[in-house]
Structure formats: C-alpha cells, structure tokens
Design an enzyme around this catalytic site. Structure first.
Site, PDB file in Angstrom:
ATOM      1  N   CYS A   1       0.720  -1.079  -0.014  1.00 60.20           N
ATOM      2  CA  CYS A   1       0.077  -0.091  -0.054  1.00 60.20           C
ATOM      3  C   CYS A   1       0.732   1.143  -0.136  1.00 60.20           C
ATOM      4  O   CYS A   1       0.394   2.292  -0.291  1.00 60.20           O
ATOM      5  CB  CYS A   1      -1.106  -0.056   1.226  1.00 60.20           C
ATOM      6  SG  CYS A   1      -2.172  -1.453   1.231  1.00 60.20           S
TER       7      CYS A   1
ATOM      8  N   GLN B   1      -4.631  -9.064   5.870  1.00 57.47           N
ATOM      9  CA  GLN B   1      -4.675  -7.570   6.585  1.00 57.47           C
ATOM     10  C   GLN B   1      -5.802  -7.304   7.228  1.00 57.47           C
ATOM     11  O   GLN B   1      -6.173  -6.823   8.455  1.00 57.47           O
ATOM     12  CB  GLN B   1      -4.754  -6.669   5.471  1.00 57.47           C
ATOM     13  CG  GLN B   1      -3.334  -6.419   4.663  1.00 57.47           C
ATOM     14  CD  GLN B   1      -3.088  -5.289   3.939  1.00 57.47           C
ATOM     15  OE1 GLN B   1      -3.846  -4.299   4.137  1.00 57.47           O
ATOM     16  NE2 GLN B   1      -2.345  -5.111   3.068  1.00 57.47           N
TER      17      GLN B   1
ATOM     18  N   ARG C   1     -19.766   9.219   0.669  1.00 61.20           N
ATOM     19  CA  ARG C   1     -21.210   9.016   0.844  1.00 61.20           C
ATOM     20  C   ARG C   1     -21.579  10.037   1.944  1.00 61.20           C
ATOM     21  O   ARG C   1     -21.840   9.936   3.240  1.00 61.20           O
ATOM     22  CB  ARG C   1     -21.496   7.567   1.520  1.00 61.20           C
ATOM     23  CG  ARG C   1     -21.171   6.578   0.129  1.00 61.20           C
ATOM     24  CD  ARG C   1     -21.562   5.274   0.740  1.00 61.20           C
ATOM     25  NE  ARG C   1     -21.301   4.255   0.104  1.00 61.20           N
ATOM     26  CZ  ARG C   1     -20.078   3.574  -0.361  1.00 61.20           C
ATOM     27  NH1 ARG C   1     -19.033   3.884  -0.072  1.00 61.20           N
ATOM     28  NH2 ARG C   1     -20.113   2.556  -1.333  1.00 61.20           N
TER      29      ARG C   1
ATOM     30  N   SER D   1     -11.206   0.644   4.258  1.00 62.39           N
ATOM     31  CA  SER D   1     -10.963   1.398   2.938  1.00 62.39           C
ATOM     32  C   SER D   1     -11.857   0.762   1.833  1.00 62.39           C
ATOM     33  O   SER D   1     -12.070  -0.663   1.726  1.00 62.39           O
ATOM     34  CB  SER D   1      -9.357   1.624   2.456  1.00 62.39           C
ATOM     35  OG  SER D   1      -8.748   0.167   2.599  1.00 62.39           O
TER      36      SER D   1
ATOM     37  N   HIS E   1      -9.016   3.631  -1.786  1.00 62.16           N
ATOM     38  CA  HIS E   1      -7.727   3.480  -1.704  1.00 62.16           C
ATOM     39  C   HIS E   1      -7.210   2.485  -2.807  1.00 62.16           C
ATOM     40  O   HIS E   1      -6.933   1.098  -2.838  1.00 62.16           O
ATOM     41  CB  HIS E   1      -7.461   2.314  -0.171  1.00 62.16           C
ATOM     42  CG  HIS E   1      -6.376   1.951   0.006  1.00 62.16           C
ATOM     43  ND1 HIS E   1      -5.044   2.444  -0.559  1.00 62.16           N
ATOM     44  CD2 HIS E   1      -5.882   0.812   0.977  1.00 62.16           C
ATOM     45  CE1 HIS E   1      -4.055   1.808  -0.045  1.00 62.16           C
ATOM     46  NE2 HIS E   1      -4.522   0.915   0.593  1.00 62.16           N
TER      47      HIS E   1
ATOM     48  N   CYS F   1       0.556   2.219   6.559  1.00 63.70           N
ATOM     49  CA  CYS F   1       0.847   0.822   6.754  1.00 63.70           C
ATOM     50  C   CYS F   1       0.778   0.036   5.259  1.00 63.70           C
ATOM     51  O   CYS F   1       0.105   0.388   4.430  1.00 63.70           O
ATOM     52  CB  CYS F   1      -0.305   0.298   7.691  1.00 63.70           C
ATOM     53  SG  CYS F   1      -1.872   0.138   7.155  1.00 63.70           S
TER      54      CYS F   1
ATOM     55  N   GLY G   1       1.208  -4.107   3.669  1.00 67.97           N
ATOM     56  CA  GLY G   1       1.378  -5.674   3.727  1.00 67.97           C
ATOM     57  C   GLY G   1       2.618  -6.286   4.195  1.00 67.97           C
ATOM     58  O   GLY G   1       3.570  -5.630   3.582  1.00 67.97           O
TER      59      GLY G   1
END
Length: 387
Positions: free
Chosen positions: A89, A155, A215, A242, A343, A373, A375
């Site tokens: 990420c 995750q 939203r 996300s 994401h 953060c 993986g």
C-alpha cells in the site's frame, strides 16, 4: 546543501470498484496523469531523469513495467526511463522517497514519482491467483498462521487483532468511518480538492472530475447495521475499512535550484524519511514506529507537526496510531481518507501527498507528516515542509 522539493502533486478523481473508471485501462489512467503534470508545469519532459511508479498487482494489464508503458502511451520521450515498484500500500510513497533521495544524492535533477491501481480491472490479490501464496514451511511455521486458519498474512485479520489489542469497539470504528465521509464531503464541497484533481476524459467524452466513493448521507446507525465483511471476524465491515478503488497520482520532484531556474515554484521540501518493519501477522501497526522514527530523524516533536495523513486502510489502524502518538484528531486526515475517498493501492502514496500538500497550503501550515501501513508488516513515513 541540496534541497529536494515538490513542485506539483496531482491525482485523478478516485473511482469506485466497477464505477466510472472501470472502463479505463490502467496504462491510459496513469498516462493521463503524466500528461497533466507535464502540461500544468510547462515542463520539457526530456528533463525528467527518471519516472518511479508504485503498483501492487503487477499482473495482466498492470504487468511488464506499467510505469514505462504509461509514459510511452502518454506520447512522452522515449529517452526517459521508468521503473515500477511494489511496497504494497505504500508503493507510491516509496516511489516518492526514491525520487527525493535520488535528488539529494545528486543522481537526479528532476524526477516523477507516481502510482496507479485499477482494482476493477486487475482485482486485488490477482498476483496470488496467478502464482499462489508465496509461503514456505519455514515462514508458515515461524508465524503459526494455522492459529488463525490462514494460508497467508491477512490484513483484515491484522486490523481486527489491532482493534482488540487497543480495546477499540465497533462503535469507535464506525464513528471514525462516518467522520471520514463527513470530512471528505466538506472538502469536496468547499473545493479543497480542486487543485489536486485532474479530470479524466471517459470513452463517451464526458469528464470524470469528482471522487466517487464519498457518501455524505451515511450515518453511524447505518454503519452499525452493516454485517462483518469476513465470516470469521467481528469488527471489520465495509463501513470501517478502505474502499476498493481505481485511480492514479503523481508528484513532480526537483532540486530546488533547478526548479527556480526553470521558473517553477517549489511548494514543499522534504525534511525526513523513515521505513520500519513490524510483526507481519498484525501487520498494520507500522505507522506508529514509523512516525516516531521520522520525527526523531527530523529533530521535531509531535506538537510541531501541523497536519498528518495516516492512510485509512482500516479505522483501527488510525485509531491505534492516534492513541499511541497522541495527536488530536483535528490534525489528522482533515479532508477525510481512504474509507471515504477510496484506496487504489499503488496510487495512494502520491495521492495523500497531493492531499497533504494542498491542505498545508489551504491552512497556511508549515509541517506535514504522512504514514502508510503496508502488507507484510512494513510502513513508510515522510515529513514535508511547506515553502
């Protein structure tokens, strides 16, 4: 002393999975961002020394060095090289590190750091589906994944374990998710994203100009009504994690003196960088030690940082980070984050760079800190100073 500076940072609007960007090939999505960053800054593209691109699922349409393919698809000079990297990420934040560090080392005068991910067209974990889980008996036994019924590091499991370790309730996670949407909607409505977003022309000729995942009408009650997103977990839902998304982003990085010679305005300088590794089972706690490390390297305190961007992979990640670092939430993700915006994995690092840079300017603030953060139990952190 050489300063590495950010001259510009841009992004596409973020599209929902199977949304308005689903028909755009990821090469073309990134190529459009490259064209825009060159055009906006009236830059001779032959001056770019390297293009460094983050992308996580480098398979199918995103395979074979998508950074190079997108640069060529944009009609830009063949003489400029490109490379595609994967730090999960944080891939495009790592691309940004490499670009800035290349300048500080004297290897580059001008570089572009970028990222892309079309999660509609190349679904998450596509590399695993092609190649299988990259595990060996020694790795499996070291971390005893059989305790959790997992074949590989997960995750969502990490996010749930973090929530329980920091005594975060479902109500805490959902309230955070709600606030992300509210902040993102306020930012979108006030024009806070206008400077960073470059529109995408769709196949029918229409312009896609606004983030698709926000939203504004959601409520905490609606979020509390969502079922868990995973059958063996209790706390992680679609409302406090996300969004799966499509998007691309890029940052133009230069030596400060080169930018000034070209008549370009340096908007921020790089202050400090940090990388850390953590337990790959819980996996997502990395922003905590990464923040401490990057502050220590910069010689700055938490109180001296005006704005923070901590990627909202899951609500529990940011809430655990906040409890450990002690930052008032009024200074964290002031324009919302990945829960509301989305994401697109490889694009997120330079996306939050664009958002933080513009937020620093809008708030007339000095220092900003980014942390993501990743993986496998890693994290990147970066401090920039508005010029």
């Amino acid at each position: 002393m050489v300063d590495a500076v950010i001259v510009d940072a841009v992004r596409t609007p973020i599209g929902r999975r199977r949304g308005r960007l689903a028909d755009v090939h990821p090469i073309d999505l990134l190529a459009g961002v490259f064209r825009q960053v060159i055009r906006r800054n009236r830059l001779n593209p032959e001056l770019v020394d390297d293009v460094i691109v983050g992308c996580v699922d480098q398979v199918g349409e995103q395979a074979v060095n998508i950074g190079r393919n997108a640069w060529l698809a944009a009609g830009l000079p063949e003489s400029v090289p490109a490379v595609t990297i994967d730090r999960q990420c944080g891939s495009s934040l790592q691309a940004l590190h490499f670009a800035a560090q290349g300048i500080l080392a004297g290897a580059y005068d001008v570089a572009i750091a970028a990222g892309v991910e079309s999660m509609s067209r190349v679904p998450m974990m596509s590399t695993v589906k092609v190649q299988g889980f990259p595990m060996t008996p020694s790795l499996y036994e070291r971390y005893r994944l059989d305790r959790y019924g997992r074949e590989f590091f997960d995750q969502a499991l990490g996010a749930e374990l973090i929530a329980k370790e920091w005594n975060l309730r479902r109500e805490d996670l959902d309230a955070f998710g709600f606030e992300s949407h509210q902040r993102a909607f306020r930012a979108q409505s006030s024009g806070a994203f206008d400077q960073e977003i470059v529109p995408v022309t769709l196949a029918d000729g229409t312009l896609f100009q606004s983030d698709e995942g926000i939203r504004p009408d959601t409520t905490v009650e609606k979020m509390l009504g969502l079922p868990p997103a995973f059958p063996d977990l209790e706390l992680i839902t679609a409302g406090n994690a996300s969004q799966i998304s499509d998007g691309a982003s890029a940052a133009l990085v230069m030596r400060r003196d080169v930018a000034e010679r070209l008549g370009l305005r340096p908007r921020a300088r790089f202050v400090s960088f940090a990388l850390v590794g953590v337990d790959p089972v819980t996996m997502l706690t990395g922003p905590i030690p990464a923040t401490r490390k990057v502050l220590d390297r910069a010689g700055l305190s938490v109180g001296q940082i005006d704005l923070f961007e901590v990627n909202e992979a899951f609500a529990s990640v940011v809430l655990a980070w906040q409890r450990e670092i002690g930052v008032p939430m009024e200074r964290v993700n002031v324009n919302g984050g990945a829960i509301a915006l989305g994401h697109p994995l490889g694009a997120t690092g330079t996306r939050i760079t664009a958002t933080l840079l513009n937020a620093l300017e809008l708030h007339q603030a000095r220092y900003g800190l980014m942390a993501i953060c990743e993986g496998g139990g890693m994290a990147n952190a970066t401090i920039i100073e508005r010029i």
